[in-house]
Scaffold this motif. Structure first.
Motif, PDB file in Angstrom:
ATOM      1  N   GLU A   1       5.422   0.106  -1.296  1.00  0.00           N
ATOM      2  CA  GLU A   1       4.342  -0.768  -0.835  1.00  0.00           C
ATOM      3  C   GLU A   1       4.797  -2.213  -0.685  1.00  0.00           C
ATOM      4  O   GLU A   1       4.316  -2.952   0.183  1.00  0.00           O
ATOM      5  CB  GLU A   1       3.167  -0.704  -1.822  1.00  0.00           C
ATOM      6  CG  GLU A   1       2.344   0.566  -1.717  1.00  0.00           C
ATOM      7  CD  GLU A   1       1.189   0.572  -2.705  1.00  0.00           C
ATOM      8  OE1 GLU A   1       1.268  -0.198  -3.696  1.00  0.00           O
ATOM      9  OE2 GLU A   1       0.221   1.328  -2.496  1.00  0.00           O
TER      10      GLU A   1
ATOM     11  N   ASN B   1       1.926  10.343   5.273  1.00  0.00           N
ATOM     12  CA  ASN B   1       2.288  10.658   3.889  1.00  0.00           C
ATOM     13  C   ASN B   1       1.684  12.011   3.463  1.00  0.00           C
ATOM     14  O   ASN B   1       0.797  12.079   2.610  1.00  0.00           O
ATOM     15  CB  ASN B   1       1.804   9.523   2.976  1.00  0.00           C
ATOM     16  CG  ASN B   1       2.220   9.713   1.529  1.00  0.00           C
ATOM     17  OD1 ASN B   1       3.089  10.521   1.214  1.00  0.00           O
ATOM     18  ND2 ASN B   1       1.588   8.951   0.643  1.00  0.00           N
TER      19      ASN B   1
ATOM     20  N   LYS C   1       1.787  13.087  -0.287  1.00  0.00           N
ATOM     21  CA  LYS C   1       0.915  12.367  -1.230  1.00  0.00           C
ATOM     22  C   LYS C   1       1.687  11.606  -2.301  1.00  0.00           C
ATOM     23  O   LYS C   1       1.294  11.574  -3.475  1.00  0.00           O
ATOM     24  CB  LYS C   1      -0.100  13.330  -1.853  1.00  0.00           C
ATOM     25  CG  LYS C   1      -1.050  13.939  -0.823  1.00  0.00           C
ATOM     26  CD  LYS C   1      -2.046  14.879  -1.477  1.00  0.00           C
ATOM     27  CE  LYS C   1      -3.109  15.336  -0.476  1.00  0.00           C
ATOM     28  NZ  LYS C   1      -2.560  15.917   0.762  1.00  0.00           N
ATOM     29  N   PHE C   2       2.787  10.973  -1.903  1.00  0.00           N
ATOM     30  CA  PHE C   2       3.454  10.045  -2.803  1.00  0.00           C
ATOM     31  C   PHE C   2       2.561   8.821  -2.987  1.00  0.00           C
ATOM     32  O   PHE C   2       1.776   8.469  -2.110  1.00  0.00           O
ATOM     33  CB  PHE C   2       4.807   9.621  -2.231  1.00  0.00           C
ATOM     34  CG  PHE C   2       5.735  10.772  -1.929  1.00  0.00           C
ATOM     35  CD1 PHE C   2       5.946  11.785  -2.854  1.00  0.00           C
ATOM     36  CD2 PHE C   2       6.407  10.847  -0.724  1.00  0.00           C
ATOM     37  CE1 PHE C   2       6.793  12.846  -2.588  1.00  0.00           C
ATOM     38  CE2 PHE C   2       7.261  11.892  -0.434  1.00  0.00           C
ATOM     39  CZ  PHE C   2       7.447  12.896  -1.366  1.00  0.00           C
ATOM     40  N   GLU C   3       2.697   8.163  -4.112  1.00  0.00           N
ATOM     41  CA  GLU C   3       1.897   6.972  -4.395  1.00  0.00           C
ATOM     42  C   GLU C   3       2.783   5.731  -4.442  1.00  0.00           C
ATOM     43  O   GLU C   3       4.006   5.816  -4.582  1.00  0.00           O
ATOM     44  CB  GLU C   3       1.133   7.137  -5.706  1.00  0.00           C
ATOM     45  CG  GLU C   3       0.034   8.191  -5.613  1.00  0.00           C
ATOM     46  CD  GLU C   3      -0.913   8.180  -6.803  1.00  0.00           C
ATOM     47  OE1 GLU C   3      -0.685   7.367  -7.735  1.00  0.00           O
ATOM     48  OE2 GLU C   3      -1.874   8.975  -6.808  1.00  0.00           O
ATOM     49  N   LYS C   4       2.127   4.555  -4.281  1.00  0.00           N
ATOM     50  CA  LYS C   4       2.796   3.259  -4.293  1.00  0.00           C
ATOM     51  C   LYS C   4       3.806   3.123  -3.162  1.00  0.00           C
ATOM     52  O   LYS C   4       4.814   2.411  -3.284  1.00  0.00           O
ATOM     53  CB  LYS C   4       3.475   2.996  -5.645  1.00  0.00           C
ATOM     54  CG  LYS C   4       2.495   2.946  -6.811  1.00  0.00           C
ATOM     55  CD  LYS C   4       3.186   2.551  -8.100  1.00  0.00           C
ATOM     56  CE  LYS C   4       2.171   2.451  -9.248  1.00  0.00           C
ATOM     57  NZ  LYS C   4       2.798   2.033 -10.520  1.00  0.00           N
TER      58      LYS C   4
ATOM     59  N   LYS D   1       4.210   3.118   1.455  1.00  0.00           N
ATOM     60  CA  LYS D   1       3.535   2.980   2.726  1.00  0.00           C
ATOM     61  C   LYS D   1       3.031   4.346   3.189  1.00  0.00           C
ATOM     62  O   LYS D   1       3.614   5.385   2.865  1.00  0.00           O
ATOM     63  CB  LYS D   1       4.501   2.396   3.772  1.00  0.00           C
ATOM     64  CG  LYS D   1       5.023   1.007   3.437  1.00  0.00           C
ATOM     65  CD  LYS D   1       3.907  -0.020   3.436  1.00  0.00           C
ATOM     66  CE  LYS D   1       4.461  -1.428   3.234  1.00  0.00           C
ATOM     67  NZ  LYS D   1       3.392  -2.448   3.199  1.00  0.00           N
ATOM     68  N   GLN D   2       1.981   4.345   3.957  1.00  0.00           N
ATOM     69  CA  GLN D   2       1.340   5.602   4.332  1.00  0.00           C
ATOM     70  C   GLN D   2       2.011   6.328   5.489  1.00  0.00           C
ATOM     71  O   GLN D   2       1.524   7.369   5.931  1.00  0.00           O
ATOM     72  CB  GLN D   2      -0.132   5.349   4.643  1.00  0.00           C
ATOM     73  CG  GLN D   2      -0.967   5.115   3.397  1.00  0.00           C
ATOM     74  CD  GLN D   2      -0.777   6.210   2.353  1.00  0.00           C
ATOM     75  OE1 GLN D   2      -1.047   7.380   2.613  1.00  0.00           O
ATOM     76  NE2 GLN D   2      -0.301   5.837   1.174  1.00  0.00           N
TER      77      GLN D   2
ATOM     78  N   HIS E   1       7.090   9.928 -12.283  1.00  0.00           N
ATOM     79  CA  HIS E   1       5.711   9.810 -12.768  1.00  0.00           C
ATOM     80  C   HIS E   1       4.826   9.031 -11.806  1.00  0.00           C
ATOM     81  O   HIS E   1       3.689   9.445 -11.518  1.00  0.00           O
ATOM     82  CB  HIS E   1       5.692   9.114 -14.134  1.00  0.00           C
ATOM     83  CG  HIS E   1       6.026   9.998 -15.290  1.00  0.00           C
ATOM     84  ND1 HIS E   1       5.212  11.028 -15.692  1.00  0.00           N
ATOM     85  CD2 HIS E   1       7.101  10.007 -16.128  1.00  0.00           C
ATOM     86  CE1 HIS E   1       5.751  11.636 -16.738  1.00  0.00           C
ATOM     87  NE2 HIS E   1       6.894  11.036 -17.025  1.00  0.00           N
ATOM     88  N   GLU E   2       5.330   7.907 -11.312  1.00  0.00           N
ATOM     89  CA  GLU E   2       4.465   6.963 -10.594  1.00  0.00           C
ATOM     90  C   GLU E   2       4.459   7.146  -9.085  1.00  0.00           C
ATOM     91  O   GLU E   2       3.466   6.800  -8.436  1.00  0.00           O
ATOM     92  CB  GLU E   2       4.904   5.528 -10.925  1.00  0.00           C
ATOM     93  CG  GLU E   2       4.739   5.170 -12.397  1.00  0.00           C
ATOM     94  CD  GLU E   2       5.099   3.724 -12.687  1.00  0.00           C
ATOM     95  OE1 GLU E   2       5.532   3.012 -11.752  1.00  0.00           O
ATOM     96  OE2 GLU E   2       4.951   3.303 -13.858  1.00  0.00           O
ATOM     97  N   ILE E   3       5.518   7.693  -8.507  1.00  0.00           N
ATOM     98  CA  ILE E   3       5.628   7.752  -7.053  1.00  0.00           C
ATOM     99  C   ILE E   3       5.689   9.179  -6.526  1.00  0.00           C
ATOM    100  O   ILE E   3       4.908   9.560  -5.641  1.00  0.00           O
ATOM    101  CB  ILE E   3       6.878   6.971  -6.577  1.00  0.00           C
ATOM    102  CG1 ILE E   3       6.738   5.490  -6.943  1.00  0.00           C
ATOM    103  CG2 ILE E   3       7.090   7.134  -5.073  1.00  0.00           C
ATOM    104  CD1 ILE E   3       7.990   4.661  -6.657  1.00  0.00           C
TER     105      ILE E   3
ATOM    106  N   PRO F   1       2.876  11.959  -8.976  1.00  0.00           N
ATOM    107  CA  PRO F   1       1.778  11.339  -9.722  1.00  0.00           C
ATOM    108  C   PRO F   1       0.742  12.364 -10.163  1.00  0.00           C
ATOM    109  O   PRO F   1       0.255  13.163  -9.368  1.00  0.00           O
ATOM    110  CB  PRO F   1       1.183  10.354  -8.701  1.00  0.00           C
ATOM    111  CG  PRO F   1       1.553  10.929  -7.364  1.00  0.00           C
ATOM    112  CD  PRO F   1       2.894  11.544  -7.557  1.00  0.00           C
TER     113      PRO F   1
END
Length: 370
Positions: free
Chosen positions: A118, A152, A155-158, A160-161, A309-311, A314
């Motif tokens: 991001e 995306n 569904k990775f987080e943090k 760009k889409q 864990h975070e990306i 999640p």
């Protein structure tokens, strides 16, 4: 080691070619020598109990360069030089596939994706703005336009889409790849001696005397294929680069498929056997990771787990099953070093983290120097 008459006569006398290193380059080189010299006595020396270094430690990416890497290369090299680099990677994968077959190395064309954090606004916008330019440049290599945006879907987080995807990139099974190369090498009547570390050599007239930690021997020709460890034997600008990796235990209903680069390629991950394999993090400690020592550090291993864990995963429970490291060979230029060092000594080294893609070409080119 005190060798018996039988040991010396069978394995270490009247050697035409000695190859140091039993990775992709070394074994491909030995097989090419067998094609060119059917009656030659060929010996491969390997310091590990298994092929050591990068060939059995890598992530199994059949990749050609993410879009951010291509743009970075274009800022330092001419378009012709970048095109040549990508062409070498593409051709190398085709040679590997032709030699071993897709099924035997478990090659799967799920595509390769560059994922942007991001916070990477400038990099992301620059890559998006240059998709057409890079596609125009590389279309002669691939006979199609390789890069395109993709949402995306994993569904990775943090991040760009949108990712930037190369639909031609694939993944393979590194263990199966090396197993097939080892099998073919032995079937070709080439001896492979493991747990033998070469400490030095000296060219004496028409022969090369080799010193190892187990014995000494003479050979007509010496081919060095030790990549990140090559600076121990040859004078060249080759720096070791350690890559730390982990793999999870199997994850139920894992929906992620493909090879992925994140944070300008400093992190990379893929699916394999319902697991996630994740490596990288050299950018956290460049100086510490410029080493020939295998090993792991809390700094990098903790960051890899945090990214899971975070990306990447999640909210998905996972456990790490195994951790390891490999040693790559890098330098000021991305082209490998393939050259004759003296009358009877040759090297094919410094693959720059692209050993899966270019190892077969480098091995063939090395053998063809003789």
């Amino acid at each position: 080691m005190d060798l018996s008459y039988w040991e010396y006569k069978t394995w270490l006398s009247h050697i035409d070619f000695t190859v140091v290193g039993s990775g992709i380059v070394g074994l491909t080189s030995a097989l090419r020598l067998r094609e060119r010299f059917p009656e030659a006595k060929i010996l491969v020396l390997e310091k590990g109990t298994l092929p050591q270094g990068a060939s059995t430690k890598n992530a199994g990416f059949a990749c050609f360069g993410s879009i951010s890497e291509i743009l970075a290369d274009l800022s330092q090299h001419s378009e012709e030089e970048v095109l040549d680099l990508v062409q070498m990677r593409w051709d190398g994968i085709q040679v590997l596939r032709s030699n071993l077959g897709d099924s035997l190395i478990d090659l799967r064309n799920y595509g390769g994706h560059e994922v942007f954090l991001e916070s990477q606004n400038e990099l992301y916008e620059r890559c998006l703005a240059n998709i057409d330019k890079v596609n125009d440049l590389l279309e002669p290599v691939f006979r199609q336009r390789p890069f395109a945006e993709q949402t995306n879907v994993f569904k990775f987080e943090k991040v760009k889409q949108n990712y930037i995807t190369n639909s031609l990139e694939a993944q393979l099974d590194t263990g199966k790849l090396m197993q097939q190369l080892l099998r073919r090498t032995r079937e070709a009547g080439i001896s492979i001696l493991n747990s033998v570390a070469v400490g030095g050599f000296e060219e004496t007239g028409s022969k090369v005397a080799i010193k190892t930690d187990q014995f000494e021997l003479e050979t007509q020709n010496l081919l060095i294929a030790t990549n990140g460890f090559a600076s121990q034997l040859v004078q060249a600008d080759i720096r070791p680069a350690r890559a730390q990796v982990l793999i999870t235990k199997p994850i139920g209903k894992l929906h992620i498929k493909g090879t992925f680069h994140l944070d300008e390629g400093y992190y990379y991950f893929r699916n394999i056997d319902q697991r996630i394999l994740l490596g990288g993090g050299r950018n956290l400690d460049f100086e510490g990771e410029e080493t020939m020592d295998f090993g792991k550090t809390k700094l990098i291993q903790n960051q890899l787990e945090t990214m899971l864990h975070e990306i990447i995963l999640p909210g998905v429970p996972f456990a790490v099953e195994r951790r390891w490291s490999g040693i790559m060979g890098t330098g000021p230029q991305k082209r490998p070093v393939i050259k004759q060092l003296s009358d009877h000594v040759y090297c094919g080294v410094r693959l720059g983290g692209m050993g899966v893609a270019i190892g077969s070409l480098v091995g063939k080119a090395l053998a063809d120097l003789v």
